[in-house]
Write an enzyme that holds these catalytic residues in place. Structure first.
Site, PDB file in Angstrom:
ATOM      1  N   CYS A   2     -10.166   0.878  -0.956  1.00  0.00           N
ATOM      2  CA  CYS A   2     -10.759   0.457   0.310  1.00  0.00           C
ATOM      3  C   CYS A   2     -10.123  -0.844   0.780  1.00  0.00           C
ATOM      4  O   CYS A   2      -9.743  -1.688  -0.024  1.00  0.00           O
ATOM      5  CB  CYS A   2     -12.254   0.215   0.134  1.00  0.00           C
ATOM      6  N   ARG A  27      -2.680   1.064   1.558  1.00  0.00           N
ATOM      7  CA  ARG A  27      -3.485   0.961   0.333  1.00  0.00           C
ATOM      8  C   ARG A  27      -3.971   2.346  -0.085  1.00  0.00           C
ATOM      9  O   ARG A  27      -4.340   2.542  -1.223  1.00  0.00           O
ATOM     10  CB  ARG A  27      -4.713   0.073   0.581  1.00  0.00           C
ATOM     11  N   TRP A  72     -11.591   4.559   0.455  1.00  0.00           N
ATOM     12  CA  TRP A  72     -10.978   5.420  -0.567  1.00  0.00           C
ATOM     13  C   TRP A  72     -12.159   5.898  -1.409  1.00  0.00           C
ATOM     14  O   TRP A  72     -12.762   5.108  -2.149  1.00  0.00           O
ATOM     15  CB  TRP A  72     -10.000   4.587  -1.384  1.00  0.00           C
ATOM     16  N   ASN A  98     -15.643  -3.212  -0.598  1.00  0.00           N
ATOM     17  CA  ASN A  98     -14.595  -2.699  -1.485  1.00  0.00           C
ATOM     18  C   ASN A  98     -15.066  -2.982  -2.908  1.00  0.00           C
ATOM     19  O   ASN A  98     -15.447  -4.112  -3.213  1.00  0.00           O
ATOM     20  CB  ASN A  98     -13.271  -3.435  -1.194  1.00  0.00           C
ATOM     21  N   GLY A  99     -15.072  -1.968  -3.759  1.00  0.00           N
ATOM     22  CA  GLY A  99     -15.536  -2.174  -5.136  1.00  0.00           C
ATOM     23  C   GLY A  99     -16.510  -1.075  -5.520  1.00  0.00           C
ATOM     24  O   GLY A  99     -16.585  -0.040  -4.849  1.00  0.00           O
ATOM     25  N   GLU A 468       9.883   6.704 -14.629  1.00  0.00           N
ATOM     26  CA  GLU A 468       9.728   6.163 -13.274  1.00  0.00           C
ATOM     27  C   GLU A 468      10.255   7.148 -12.233  1.00  0.00           C
ATOM     28  O   GLU A 468       9.647   7.331 -11.174  1.00  0.00           O
ATOM     29  CB  GLU A 468      10.439   4.800 -13.203  1.00  0.00           C
ATOM     30  N   LYS A 472       7.965   8.697  -9.275  1.00  0.00           N
ATOM     31  CA  LYS A 472       8.307   8.618  -7.837  1.00  0.00           C
ATOM     32  C   LYS A 472       8.271  10.000  -7.215  1.00  0.00           C
ATOM     33  O   LYS A 472       7.707  10.189  -6.151  1.00  0.00           O
ATOM     34  CB  LYS A 472       9.702   8.015  -7.620  1.00  0.00           C
ATOM     35  N   GLU A 475       4.607  11.419  -6.984  1.00  0.00           N
ATOM     36  CA  GLU A 475       3.652  10.760  -6.100  1.00  0.00           C
ATOM     37  C   GLU A 475       3.960  10.960  -4.624  1.00  0.00           C
ATOM     38  O   GLU A 475       3.051  11.016  -3.811  1.00  0.00           O
ATOM     39  CB  GLU A 475       3.451   9.274  -6.440  1.00  0.00           C
ATOM     40  N   HIS A 491      10.205  19.410 -28.623  1.00  0.00           N
ATOM     41  CA  HIS A 491       8.986  19.523 -29.432  1.00  0.00           C
ATOM     42  C   HIS A 491       7.829  20.064 -28.594  1.00  0.00           C
ATOM     43  O   HIS A 491       6.772  19.443 -28.498  1.00  0.00           O
ATOM     44  CB  HIS A 491       8.632  18.161 -30.042  1.00  0.00           C
ATOM     45  N   LYS A 590      -2.346   1.661  -2.990  1.00  0.00           N
ATOM     46  CA  LYS A 590      -1.324   0.675  -3.342  1.00  0.00           C
ATOM     47  C   LYS A 590      -1.818  -0.249  -4.434  1.00  0.00           C
ATOM     48  O   LYS A 590      -1.088  -0.630  -5.328  1.00  0.00           O
ATOM     49  CB  LYS A 590      -0.958  -0.130  -2.093  1.00  0.00           C
TER      50      LYS A 590
HETATM   51  C1  G6P Z   1      -1.125   1.759  -8.088  1.00  0.00           C
HETATM   52  C2  G6P Z   1       0.130   1.896  -7.241  1.00  0.00           C
HETATM   53  C3  G6P Z   1       1.356   1.944  -8.141  1.00  0.00           C
HETATM   54  C4  G6P Z   1       1.394   0.718  -9.038  1.00  0.00           C
HETATM   55  C5  G6P Z   1       0.110   0.586  -9.871  1.00  0.00           C
HETATM   56  C6  G6P Z   1       0.040  -0.765 -10.576  1.00  0.00           C
HETATM   57  O1  G6P Z   1      -1.359   2.928  -8.781  1.00  0.00           O
HETATM   58  O2  G6P Z   1       0.070   3.062  -6.444  1.00  0.00           O
HETATM   59  O3  G6P Z   1       2.532   1.967  -7.332  1.00  0.00           O
HETATM   60  O4  G6P Z   1       2.497   0.792  -9.893  1.00  0.00           O
HETATM   61  O5  G6P Z   1      -1.036   0.653  -9.008  1.00  0.00           O
HETATM   62  O6  G6P Z   1      -0.018  -1.757  -9.585  1.00  0.00           O
HETATM   63  P1  G6P Z   1       0.335  -3.270  -9.810  1.00  0.00           P
HETATM   64  O7  G6P Z   1       0.034  -3.914  -8.475  1.00  0.00           O
HETATM   65  O8  G6P Z   1      -0.577  -3.772 -10.903  1.00  0.00           O
HETATM   66  O9  G6P Z   1       1.759  -3.367 -10.185  1.00  0.00           O
END
Ligand code: G6P
Length: 595
Positions: A2, A27, A72, A98-99, A468, A472, A475, A491, A590
């Site tokens: 949020c 976000r 959210w 938010n929370g 990674e 990517k 997501e 395995h 985010k």
């Molecule tokens: C969320 C974001 C990711 C990020 C992760 C950790 O899931 O979508 O892109 O890597 O949080 O975020 P931070 O701000 O702690 O690096």
């Protein structure tokens, strides 16, 4: 997660709130809403994007104070009724939040018994009712009493018809006040207000702020406190798309500059080496690297680097798992890596570590973030604002900070170190080469686009790169992708290989090379199409793989940088060809401020 915004001043609040909310879209959210006060309160909300809310806003919503929210969903599905703002029985108080309120069910029962009626499934709705219950002419006081009953995390803004100010409060969830000229702003994130002001106050946990057009008063347990005003150095220009189709592509292309800026800052005495990370001995003792998501992949690469260059073991932990370990957590030094500095699991782990007396260094991108204020030492990455949900440039900047730490305190001799520093300084040019070579990557994306399942494999320092790359792809393109240590595929996962499951293999010129070749042969024998990432000049892998993406030669320890950038582009172009909403992937946020 949020996002929340508030405005109070002399202008019409509606358009300002919607503009602020548009900066919070990345976000991640599923519904949004605003409330504006002009005599009466008008609430307008729905399970739509901010733009759609704006287009369907009835004319005549007038008022120079207001609050807004992007939701959210946690409690209750995304819907008009569950969207914020939420109100009290009399329709005089509205709240954005938010929370998570952990004891909302108990509070809801109590309040229902006292005659309050609820219309949504949200935890948030108890807050306006509690404030209504305790209001006796002083809104800030009513909010303070209400929050005493609340267990959980929150950043809230409360607005009441007829009251001269907005009331903001936070606990374990970020909240800032933007200072304007005869107008003030409130937001969960700095970028939301940057179109209007770059002067901000960061509220602390348990602060309650009363914000009017001319004044900001912050209190804590009833007593006034002074909160420092900070000047934000990012401009809105840094955060705009600048001609790129998506923030993600822009941010990928900014990486040569990010590397240059970071090296410049770390190398050229802007911060002296000792000042940056502090004394080396604690880093060379027992060390823990802790993070979530993409930042965790940076931590995994950091482990390889530091173990290689320090010659001492380093532990990595996912913050979300670390918080549930019962074992003795004592380490000599912990480094938390967090782009946003607000990830709830990371902050919880930091509390645990500091409570156990462990000094914590935070590597973060956001000045003034909660992690930066909780840590004993802060190393800022120089990525600038990252808007796209999928982290790209912040990851590369985190790697640069870790390279710097590794080189700074390594046990290698000076000439070897100088040699590595020289190679590190060549990285912006090498990354630019990857970006310029995107035609091949675009072609590979065309090959991946029709598949439902993929595997990414790498070994050694490029195992986290494979993780990674897979993250990517999944997501933003919604293709199922798993990142694997190349040696582990046999395995169990071999059962899934075949013509329908392509494999992306990250092949580095280091001691993993021969094993990677064997792995690719085994994969090919199971008929999976193979896209291989190889260093320039490699002739062998091309004979085994179906397609090859060539990246520039670097020292093996820097290969994660060029390889990751190539995989970011691969994910980007695949998602683009699939028509996905690249900057706003479904269900993602985010910065994840709940655990
Ligand atoms: C969320 C974001 C990711 C990020 C992760 C950790 O899931 O979508 O892109 O890597 O949080 O975020 P931070 O701000 O702690 O690096």
């Amino acid at each position: 997660m949020c996002g929340i915004v508030g405005y109070i001043g002399e202008k019409q609040a509606g358009p300002i709130l919607l503009n602020c909310l548009s900066w919070l879209e990345c976000r991640g959210y599923d519904s949004c809403g605003i409330a504006v006060a002009g005599g009466d309160l008008t609430v307008y909300k729905n399970a739509v994007r901010v733009k759609a809310l704006e287009e369907t806003l009835p004319p005549g919503i007038k008022g120079t104070a207001g609050i807004g929210h992007t939701r959210w969903a946690t409690h209750g599905e995304p819907s008009q009724v569950n969207a914020h703002p939420h109100g009290d029985c009399a329709g005089k108080i509205v709240v954005v939040h938010n929370g998570v309120i952990n004891n909302f069910q108990k509070l809801r029962q109590q309040l229902s018994g006292e005659g309050h009626s609820f219309i949504s499934e949200t935890d948030t709705e108890v807050i306006p009712h509690l404030v209504e219950k305790y209001y006796d002419g002083d809104l800030a006081k009513a909010v303070a009493i209400a929050l005493d009953e609340v267990v959980g995390s929150y950043a809230i803004i409360v607005m009441m018809a007829g009251e001269p100010g907005l009331v903001a409060a936070r606990k374990d969830s970020p909240l800032i006040i933007g200072i304007g000229d005869r107008e003030n702003y409130i937001a969960s994130d700095v970028p939301a207000v940057l179109d209007y002001t770059n002067r901000v106050i960061y509220l602390e946990d348990d602060d309650i702020g009363v914000i009017t057009a001319d004044d900001v008063k912050v209190t804590r347990q009833g007593a006034g406190v002074d909160r420092k005003r900070h000047r934000i150095l990012w401009s809105m220009e840094d955060a705009r798309k600048g001609g790129y189709g998506h923030f993600m592509l822009k941010e990928i292309h900014e990486q040569p500059k990010v590397i240059r800026d970071t090296i410049q800052a770390y190398l050229l005495a802007e911060e002296s080496t000792e000042d940056l990370f502090g004394p080396g001995d604690t880093y060379r003792a027992s060390m823990l690297l802790l993070a979530c998501g993409t930042s965790y992949h940076a931590a995994m690469i950091g482990k390889y680097l530091l173990e290689e260059l320090f010659g001492t073991p380093v532990r990595t932990e996912l913050a979300s798992e670390f918080n549930y370990h019962g074992y003795n957590i004592a380490v000599d030094r912990a480094i938390v890596i967090t782009q946003s500095g607000e990830t709830a699991d990371v902050l919880k782990a930091m509390k645990r570590l500091t409570g156990a007396g462990c000094p914590v260094t935070a590597i973060t991108n956001v000045m003034g973030s909660t992690a930066s204020r909780m840590a004993q030492r802060v190393v800022y990455t120089r990525a600038g604002p990252e808007i796209s949900v999928a982290a790209t440039k912040s990851f590369i900047a985190q790697l640069m900070a870790l390279y710097w730490l590794a080189l700074l305190y390594s046990k290698i001799d000076i000439s070897q170190r100088d040699n590595l520093v020289t190679k590190m300084r060549q990285l912006p040019g090498k990354v630019q080469q990857v970006l310029d070579n995107d035609a091949v990557i675009l072609k590979c994306a065309g090959q991946l686009v029709g598949y439902d399942h993929t595997f990414f494999v790498g070994r050694g320092i490029n195992f986290p790169v494979a993780m990674e790359g897979a993250l990517k792809l999944k997501e933003i393109s919604y293709i199922h992708a798993e990142g694997y240590a190349a040696g582990e595929l046999k395995h169990g996962t071999f059962a899934l290989l075949g013509r329908e499951a392509p494999v992306v293999a990250v092949v580095a010129q280091d001691d993993t090379y021969e094993a990677m070749l064997t792995g690719i042969k085994e994969i090919k024998a199971r008929h999976s199409p193979v896209i291989a990432l190889v260093a320039e000049g490699d002739e062998t892998v091309g004979e085994l793989a179906d397609t090859v993406i060539t990246v520039p030669q670097t020292d093996a320890i820097f290969s994660p940088v060029v390889n990751t950038v190539a995989l970011q582009l691969l994910a980007y172009y695949t998602a683009k060809q699939r028509g996905c909403p690249i900057d706003f992937p479904r269900n993602l946020a985010k910065s994840v401020t709940v655990d």
